[in-house]
Design a protein around this motif. Structure first.
Motif, PDB file in Angstrom:
ATOM      1  N   SER A 230      79.624  58.780  69.837  1.00  0.00           N
ATOM      2  CA  SER A 230      78.735  59.661  69.086  1.00  0.00           C
ATOM      3  C   SER A 230      79.216  59.680  67.644  1.00  0.00           C
ATOM      4  O   SER A 230      80.425  59.733  67.379  1.00  0.00           O
ATOM      5  CB  SER A 230      78.755  61.077  69.685  1.00  0.00           C
ATOM      6  OG  SER A 230      77.935  61.961  68.951  1.00  0.00           O
ATOM      7  N   CYS A 232      78.746  61.267  63.622  1.00  0.00           N
ATOM      8  CA  CYS A 232      78.182  62.347  62.818  1.00  0.00           C
ATOM      9  C   CYS A 232      77.134  61.776  61.861  1.00  0.00           C
ATOM     10  O   CYS A 232      77.040  60.563  61.660  1.00  0.00           O
ATOM     11  CB  CYS A 232      79.268  63.113  62.077  1.00  0.00           C
ATOM     12  SG  CYS A 232      80.100  62.192  60.775  1.00  0.00           S
ATOM     13  N   VAL A 239      83.190  59.843  67.608  1.00  0.00           N
ATOM     14  CA  VAL A 239      83.939  60.422  68.719  1.00  0.00           C
ATOM     15  C   VAL A 239      83.637  59.611  69.963  1.00  0.00           C
ATOM     16  O   VAL A 239      82.508  59.159  70.162  1.00  0.00           O
ATOM     17  CB  VAL A 239      83.605  61.916  68.912  1.00  0.00           C
ATOM     18  CG1 VAL A 239      82.154  62.128  69.258  1.00  0.00           C
ATOM     19  CG2 VAL A 239      84.490  62.548  69.978  1.00  0.00           C
ATOM     20  N   ILE A 251      89.392  62.446  74.927  1.00  0.00           N
ATOM     21  CA  ILE A 251      88.418  62.430  73.850  1.00  0.00           C
ATOM     22  C   ILE A 251      89.144  62.152  72.536  1.00  0.00           C
ATOM     23  O   ILE A 251      90.171  62.766  72.243  1.00  0.00           O
ATOM     24  CB  ILE A 251      87.674  63.777  73.757  1.00  0.00           C
ATOM     25  CG1 ILE A 251      87.001  64.116  75.089  1.00  0.00           C
ATOM     26  CG2 ILE A 251      86.658  63.750  72.627  1.00  0.00           C
ATOM     27  CD1 ILE A 251      86.076  63.073  75.627  1.00  0.00           C
ATOM     28  N   LEU A 253      88.651  61.516  68.193  1.00  0.00           N
ATOM     29  CA  LEU A 253      87.849  61.612  66.977  1.00  0.00           C
ATOM     30  C   LEU A 253      88.462  60.672  65.951  1.00  0.00           C
ATOM     31  O   LEU A 253      89.631  60.811  65.574  1.00  0.00           O
ATOM     32  CB  LEU A 253      87.840  63.048  66.444  1.00  0.00           C
ATOM     33  CG  LEU A 253      87.037  63.280  65.160  1.00  0.00           C
ATOM     34  CD1 LEU A 253      85.544  63.057  65.402  1.00  0.00           C
ATOM     35  CD2 LEU A 253      87.281  64.687  64.619  1.00  0.00           C
ATOM     36  N   PRO A 275      81.824  62.910  75.201  1.00  0.00           N
ATOM     37  CA  PRO A 275      81.798  63.738  73.991  1.00  0.00           C
ATOM     38  C   PRO A 275      80.565  63.475  73.126  1.00  0.00           C
ATOM     39  O   PRO A 275      80.011  62.372  73.095  1.00  0.00           O
ATOM     40  CB  PRO A 275      83.057  63.282  73.255  1.00  0.00           C
ATOM     41  CG  PRO A 275      83.172  61.823  73.625  1.00  0.00           C
ATOM     42  CD  PRO A 275      82.734  61.756  75.072  1.00  0.00           C
ATOM     43  N   VAL A 277      79.396  64.640  69.020  1.00  0.00           N
ATOM     44  CA  VAL A 277      79.810  65.324  67.793  1.00  0.00           C
ATOM     45  C   VAL A 277      78.582  65.928  67.124  1.00  0.00           C
ATOM     46  O   VAL A 277      77.484  65.372  67.182  1.00  0.00           O
ATOM     47  CB  VAL A 277      80.548  64.352  66.844  1.00  0.00           C
ATOM     48  CG1 VAL A 277      79.625  63.277  66.306  1.00  0.00           C
ATOM     49  CG2 VAL A 277      81.250  65.102  65.714  1.00  0.00           C
ATOM     50  N   SER A 278      78.760  67.077  66.484  1.00  0.00           N
ATOM     51  CA  SER A 278      77.650  67.723  65.777  1.00  0.00           C
ATOM     52  C   SER A 278      77.318  66.909  64.525  1.00  0.00           C
ATOM     53  O   SER A 278      78.144  66.155  64.016  1.00  0.00           O
ATOM     54  CB  SER A 278      78.025  69.156  65.394  1.00  0.00           C
ATOM     55  OG  SER A 278      79.165  69.170  64.546  1.00  0.00           O
ATOM     56  N   ILE A 284      82.816  69.175  68.427  1.00  0.00           N
ATOM     57  CA  ILE A 284      82.649  68.199  69.498  1.00  0.00           C
ATOM     58  C   ILE A 284      82.424  68.973  70.788  1.00  0.00           C
ATOM     59  O   ILE A 284      83.176  69.906  71.105  1.00  0.00           O
ATOM     60  CB  ILE A 284      83.893  67.306  69.669  1.00  0.00           C
ATOM     61  CG1 ILE A 284      84.232  66.591  68.358  1.00  0.00           C
ATOM     62  CG2 ILE A 284      83.678  66.276  70.785  1.00  0.00           C
ATOM     63  CD1 ILE A 284      85.607  65.912  68.387  1.00  0.00           C
ATOM     64  N   PHE A 286      82.121  68.513  74.974  1.00  0.00           N
ATOM     65  CA  PHE A 286      82.502  67.532  75.982  1.00  0.00           C
ATOM     66  C   PHE A 286      82.766  68.230  77.306  1.00  0.00           C
ATOM     67  O   PHE A 286      82.879  69.457  77.374  1.00  0.00           O
ATOM     68  CB  PHE A 286      83.743  66.752  75.538  1.00  0.00           C
ATOM     69  CG  PHE A 286      84.984  67.595  75.332  1.00  0.00           C
ATOM     70  CD1 PHE A 286      85.936  67.722  76.331  1.00  0.00           C
ATOM     71  CD2 PHE A 286      85.188  68.266  74.134  1.00  0.00           C
ATOM     72  CE1 PHE A 286      87.071  68.495  76.143  1.00  0.00           C
ATOM     73  CE2 PHE A 286      86.318  69.046  73.935  1.00  0.00           C
ATOM     74  CZ  PHE A 286      87.269  69.164  74.942  1.00  0.00           C
TER      75      PHE A 286
END
Length: 328
Positions: A230, A232, A239, A251, A253, A275, A277-278, A284, A286
């Motif tokens: 994922s 951003c 992530v 997980i 990042l 996960p 991510v916003s 995050i 998950f």
């Protein structure tokens, strides 16, 4: 006082002398209202894969082979697809602006649905993009990614091929899986397996469309291609789920600008999975079998959100509870 409690004056006796003293009354801590928990889906059966638009208005999900769309603003659930003609539907995802939903049919055809009510000529229109699986869509819906024949193919909304990423382009020996794309469309992430099937060893790659550069983000001894990364919205962070040296799923990042992992979960007994991510890269969400917070006491998998606004000081929160804190 805006900085705290009211200012009051009291008299303090010091060695029989009355000394005026000004103090600020400390207010009682305000009551924190838990985040509201809203049931999106109803009915019997299993409901899978909820994905929310970046503005939080729309949620798309798969209830037993159908594609539903829930509008959080109006509270209305609409049916995009129902099982019919021997076909079922799944893997829905949505553009950041909520105008387009992409999903796949059980025979391996990827379809895009127009949810843009401001475009009456095309509103609720469905268009077959191509054969493939694991669709992903850019923020404005202009690019649709699919797995196809071991490659990652990028299409526009008219089914024209924009680009094809092959295993040879990144030096992978197997197939490419599970694409993801940043909302602004300039970063793509995908898994490459060391074998012709997903789930074994492999690598996570990123491709920067602005520079034309491929980067090897991570290596894993198992799980390559089973869970999409994922990204951003601006392509700064990716992530992903990977396997650590002890064999646990964790997980990670990864900061694409510096080429370093800036946050990871770590648990000696159980793993963390799937996960997302916003868009702003600050949170995050998950799932985890591990008990990562003190209030997780039910010994089953739970959903967590971690605030990584400062990745060096992550703040974990258990979120798979009812509004009163009751656990499942």
């Amino acid at each position: 006082s805006s900085s705290g409690g009211p200012i009051v004056k009291v008299d303090l006796t010091v060695d029989s002398n009355v000394v005026p003293l000004t103090v600020q009354v400390t207010p009682i801590p305000f009551v924190v209202t838990p985040s509201p928990v809203t049931k999106v889906s109803t009915g019997t059966g299993d409901h899978f894969g909820p994905v929310m638009s970046a503005d939080g208005q729309f949620v798309t999900y798969d209830p037993d082979g159908a594609i539903f769309l829930f509008d959080r603003k109006t509270g209305v659930t609409s049916t995009i697809e129902s099982p019919a003609g021997g076909f079922t539907f799944g893997s829905p995802t949505i553009s950041s602006d909520g105008r387009f939903i992409v999903y796949q049919r059980s025979d391996g055809v990827v379809i895009i649905y127009n949810n843009d009510a401001s475009d009456p000529a095309h509103y609720q229109q469905k268009t077959q993009i191509a054969s493939g699986t694991s669709p992903a869509i850019s923020g404005d819906g202009s690019a649709i990614l699919v797995e196809s024949g071991g490659n990652i193919v990028v299409y526009d909304q008219q089914s024209h091929v924009i680009a094809t990423i092959t295993p040879a382009a990144v030096g992978a020996s197997g197939a490419l899986w599970k694409p993801a794309i940043s909302a602004d469309g300039h970063v793509i992430a995908f898994w490459g397996s060391d074998a012709a099937t997903a789930g074994g060893s492999g690598h996570l790659y990123s491709y920067n469309a602005s520079t034309g550069v491929f980067t090897t983000v991570a290596s894993t001894s198992s799980g390559a291609g089973t869970s999409a990364a994922s990204i951003c919205a601006d392509g700064h962070y990716v992530v992903y789920q990977g396997v650590d040296a002890s064999g646990h799923s964790e997980i990670y990042l990864y900061d694409l600008s510096t080429g370093h992992i800036v946050f990871q979960t770590s648990n000696a007994t159980n793993g963390s999975y799937n996960p997302v991510v916003s868009p702003d890269g600050h949170f995050i969400i998950f799932a985890s079998d591990a008990q990562l917070t003190a209030d997780d006491t039910n010994s089953v998998a739970d959903t967590y959100v971690v605030d990584v606004t400062n990745p060096a000081v992550p703040i974990l929160k258990l979120v798979s509870t009812l509004a009163d804190g009751t656990q499942g």
